[in-house]
Design a protein around this motif. Structure first.
Motif, PDB file in Angstrom:
ATOM      1  N   ALA A 102       0.830  -1.209   0.000  1.00 29.24           N
ATOM      2  CA  ALA A 102       0.000   0.000   0.000  1.00 29.24           C
ATOM      3  C   ALA A 102       0.863   1.257   0.000  1.00 29.24           C
ATOM      4  O   ALA A 102       0.555   2.243  -0.690  1.00 29.24           O
ATOM      5  N   LEU A 103       1.956   1.244   0.762  1.00 26.75           N
ATOM      6  CA  LEU A 103       2.869   2.395   0.782  1.00 26.75           C
ATOM      7  C   LEU A 103       3.505   2.591  -0.592  1.00 26.75           C
ATOM      8  O   LEU A 103       3.618   3.728  -1.079  1.00 26.75           O
ATOM      9  N   ALA A 104       3.879   1.480  -1.229  1.00 25.51           N
ATOM     10  CA  ALA A 104       4.473   1.575  -2.560  1.00 25.51           C
ATOM     11  C   ALA A 104       3.489   2.184  -3.553  1.00 25.51           C
ATOM     12  O   ALA A 104       3.879   2.965  -4.433  1.00 25.51           O
ATOM     13  N   ARG A 105       2.219   1.848  -3.423  1.00 26.39           N
ATOM     14  CA  ARG A 105       1.210   2.402  -4.328  1.00 26.39           C
ATOM     15  C   ARG A 105       1.118   3.924  -4.187  1.00 26.39           C
ATOM     16  O   ARG A 105       0.911   4.645  -5.160  1.00 26.39           O
ATOM     17  N   VAL A 106       1.298   4.419  -2.954  1.00 24.91           N
ATOM     18  CA  VAL A 106       1.244   5.862  -2.715  1.00 24.91           C
ATOM     19  C   VAL A 106       2.523   6.543  -3.208  1.00 24.91           C
ATOM     20  O   VAL A 106       2.479   7.563  -3.902  1.00 24.91           O
ATOM     21  N   VAL A 107       3.669   5.967  -2.858  1.00 21.87           N
ATOM     22  CA  VAL A 107       4.952   6.586  -3.212  1.00 21.87           C
ATOM     23  C   VAL A 107       5.200   6.504  -4.716  1.00 21.87           C
ATOM     24  O   VAL A 107       5.605   7.488  -5.345  1.00 21.87           O
ATOM     25  N   PHE A 132      -5.056  -3.529  -1.847  1.00 20.32           N
ATOM     26  CA  PHE A 132      -3.993  -2.768  -1.188  1.00 20.32           C
ATOM     27  C   PHE A 132      -3.027  -2.151  -2.191  1.00 20.32           C
ATOM     28  O   PHE A 132      -1.891  -1.860  -1.847  1.00 20.32           O
ATOM     29  N   GLY A 133      -3.480  -1.954  -3.438  1.00 20.30           N
ATOM     30  CA  GLY A 133      -2.662  -1.231  -4.393  1.00 20.30           C
ATOM     31  C   GLY A 133      -2.257  -2.002  -5.621  1.00 20.30           C
ATOM     32  O   GLY A 133      -1.859  -1.404  -6.620  1.00 20.30           O
ATOM     33  N   ALA A 134      -2.320  -3.339  -5.591  1.00 22.64           N
ATOM     34  CA  ALA A 134      -1.925  -4.135  -6.754  1.00 22.64           C
ATOM     35  C   ALA A 134      -3.053  -4.180  -7.784  1.00 22.64           C
ATOM     36  O   ALA A 134      -4.228  -4.242  -7.415  1.00 22.64           O
ATOM     37  N   ASN A 135      -2.695  -4.142  -9.044  1.00 18.13           N
ATOM     38  CA  ASN A 135      -3.673  -4.308 -10.123  1.00 18.13           C
ATOM     39  C   ASN A 135      -3.290  -5.460 -11.056  1.00 18.13           C
ATOM     40  O   ASN A 135      -3.875  -5.601 -12.123  1.00 18.13           O
ATOM     41  N   ASP A 136      -2.329  -6.278 -10.630  1.00 16.43           N
ATOM     42  CA  ASP A 136      -1.797  -7.337 -11.480  1.00 16.43           C
ATOM     43  C   ASP A 136      -1.482  -8.552 -10.619  1.00 16.43           C
ATOM     44  O   ASP A 136      -0.812  -8.434  -9.599  1.00 16.43           O
ATOM     45  N   MET A 137      -1.978  -9.723 -11.030  1.00 17.36           N
ATOM     46  CA  MET A 137      -1.689 -10.956 -10.302  1.00 17.36           C
ATOM     47  C   MET A 137      -0.503 -11.710 -10.889  1.00 17.36           C
ATOM     48  O   MET A 137      -0.223 -12.850 -10.514  1.00 17.36           O
ATOM     49  N   GLY A 138       0.198 -11.094 -11.843  1.00 13.54           N
ATOM     50  CA  GLY A 138       1.374 -11.741 -12.396  1.00 13.54           C
ATOM     51  C   GLY A 138       1.022 -12.820 -13.394  1.00 13.54           C
ATOM     52  O   GLY A 138      -0.092 -12.891 -13.908  1.00 13.54           O
ATOM     53  N   SER A 139       1.966 -13.694 -13.650  1.00 12.67           N
ATOM     54  CA  SER A 139       1.815 -14.669 -14.725  1.00 12.67           C
ATOM     55  C   SER A 139       1.424 -16.041 -14.194  1.00 12.67           C
ATOM     56  O   SER A 139       1.525 -16.324 -13.005  1.00 12.67           O
ATOM     57  N   VAL A 140       0.963 -16.874 -15.118  1.00 14.78           N
ATOM     58  CA  VAL A 140       0.831 -18.298 -14.830  1.00 14.78           C
ATOM     59  C   VAL A 140       2.221 -18.904 -14.960  1.00 14.78           C
ATOM     60  O   VAL A 140       2.800 -18.929 -16.046  1.00 14.78           O
ATOM     61  N   MET A 141       2.778 -19.372 -13.860  1.00 18.16           N
ATOM     62  CA  MET A 141       4.154 -19.854 -13.854  1.00 18.16           C
ATOM     63  C   MET A 141       4.199 -21.339 -14.190  1.00 18.16           C
ATOM     64  O   MET A 141       3.369 -22.116 -13.722  1.00 18.16           O
ATOM     65  N   ILE A 142       5.180 -21.709 -14.985  1.00 20.10           N
ATOM     66  CA  ILE A 142       5.384 -23.104 -15.357  1.00 20.10           C
ATOM     67  C   ILE A 142       6.519 -23.720 -14.534  1.00 20.10           C
ATOM     68  O   ILE A 142       6.434 -24.856 -14.077  1.00 20.10           O
ATOM     69  N   GLU A 143       7.587 -22.941 -14.345  1.00 17.93           N
ATOM     70  CA  GLU A 143       8.741 -23.405 -13.580  1.00 17.93           C
ATOM     71  C   GLU A 143       9.209 -22.294 -12.666  1.00 17.93           C
ATOM     72  O   GLU A 143       9.192 -21.120 -13.041  1.00 17.93           O
ATOM     73  N   GLU A 144       9.616 -22.621 -11.435  1.00 17.66           N
ATOM     74  CA  GLU A 144      10.152 -21.629 -10.504  1.00 17.66           C
ATOM     75  C   GLU A 144      11.198 -22.315  -9.648  1.00 17.66           C
ATOM     76  O   GLU A 144      10.966 -23.385  -9.097  1.00 17.66           O
ATOM     77  N   ASN A 145      12.383 -21.680  -9.528  1.00 17.27           N
ATOM     78  CA  ASN A 145      13.484 -22.298  -8.794  1.00 17.27           C
ATOM     79  C   ASN A 145      14.067 -21.414  -7.699  1.00 17.27           C
ATOM     80  O   ASN A 145      14.721 -21.918  -6.792  1.00 17.27           O
ATOM     81  N   VAL A 146      13.849 -20.091  -7.776  1.00 15.25           N
ATOM     82  CA  VAL A 146      14.550 -19.172  -6.888  1.00 15.25           C
ATOM     83  C   VAL A 146      13.935 -19.159  -5.499  1.00 15.25           C
ATOM     84  O   VAL A 146      14.574 -19.543  -4.514  1.00 15.25           O
ATOM     85  N   VAL A 147      12.669 -18.712  -5.373  1.00 15.94           N
ATOM     86  CA  VAL A 147      12.076 -18.661  -4.036  1.00 15.94           C
ATOM     87  C   VAL A 147      11.769 -20.054  -3.515  1.00 15.94           C
ATOM     88  O   VAL A 147      11.706 -20.267  -2.303  1.00 15.94           O
ATOM     89  N   ARG A 148      11.593 -21.030  -4.403  1.00 11.65           N
ATOM     90  CA  ARG A 148      11.394 -22.407  -3.951  1.00 11.65           C
ATOM     91  C   ARG A 148      12.611 -22.891  -3.158  1.00 11.65           C
ATOM     92  O   ARG A 148      12.485 -23.612  -2.161  1.00 11.65           O
ATOM     93  N   ALA A 149      13.811 -22.485  -3.607  1.00 11.09           N
ATOM     94  CA  ALA A 149      15.027 -22.880  -2.900  1.00 11.09           C
ATOM     95  C   ALA A 149      15.069 -22.312  -1.492  1.00 11.09           C
ATOM     96  O   ALA A 149      15.750 -22.838  -0.623  1.00 11.09           O
TER      97      ALA A 149
END
Length: 232
Positions: A102-107, A132-149
């Motif tokens: 929400a702060l990021a949306r204001v700033v 709370f300020g987001a207008n995008d839910m991002g993509s449909v992900m097929i593979e993810e390795n970074v935060v999973r680690a």
């Protein structure tokens, strides 16, 4: 836009970002990309060793560059994921995430789009992000390795993303990387197999080093300790 973490060199040093750019270098890479006609995103990984003031400094530096170039398409923030990391500590709460968003949306009023990080926060907090300020839910992900680690393993396919968006009172639309609207959800036009888990680059328990990484110096705690040992 990845790799921004917190655009304060004190923080970047504490996070051992040896192979990443300095704060000024990251910003200049984005600047040069924008001047070349490329569009990028901007990210912020918070909740590790930075202060609240340093989070604000990060946002203000992004805002200043966006005023200069107008090249950022979107801003995405997520909380530090402590599991399986050398730093450890605790993950910031969902309330802290929503406050940060929400702060990021204001700033960042010169950013047209803010993306909900359901990949690290989960579907329910991702859904709340739309209020709370987001207008995008991002993509449909097929593979993810970074935060999973680091311990985050959330997955939502198109059906689940659309359900969350509509139940929050919004109309889901597909977009491209430039945030141009492409149409309605694909699964309502034709049959699409459900995806209930993300692919990974390495199998569970696979400790083999890929050939392309075998010549890079290790950055893990174990590798650093090994380098400190007397060599025969």
């Amino acid at each position: 836009g990845g790799g921004a973490e917190i655009l304060v060199d004190r923080v970047r040093k504490l996070l051992n970002c040896y192979s990443k750019s300095s704060a000024d270098e990251w910003l200049d890479i984005m600047r040069q990309a924008h001047h070349a006609g490329l569009r990028t995103t901007a990210t912020m990984m918070y909740g590790s060793v930075e202060t609240v003031e340093e989070r604000i400094e990060h946002l203000m530096r992004l805002r200043a560059l966006q005023d200069e170039t107008g090249g950022f398409t979107a801003f995405i923030t997520w909380s530090y994921q402590p599991e399986h990391t050398e730093l450890g500590m605790y993950e910031a709460t969902g309330v802290d995430y929503l406050r940060t968003l929400a702060l990021a949306r204001v700033v960042l009023d010169n950013f047209d789009n803010l993306q909900a990080s359901w990949v690290t926060q989960g579907g329910m907090v991702g859904q709340l992000s739309l209020a709370f300020g987001a207008n995008d839910m991002g993509s449909v992900m097929i593979e993810e390795n970074v935060v999973r680690a680091a311990g985050a393993e959330y997955c939502m396919d198109e059906v689940e993303i659309v359900r969350n968006v509509e139940n929050a009172g919004f109309a889901p639309k597909r977009r491209n990387m430039h945030y141009e609207i492409l149409g309605d959800p694909i699964f309502r036009e034709r049959a699409v197999p459900r995806r209930l888990s993300l692919d990974v680059a390495k199998g569970e328990g696979d400790a083999l080093m890929p050939d392309e990484l075998s010549n890079y110096p290790g950055r893990s705690r174990a590798a650093r300790l090994a380098r400190q040992q007397p060599q025969p």
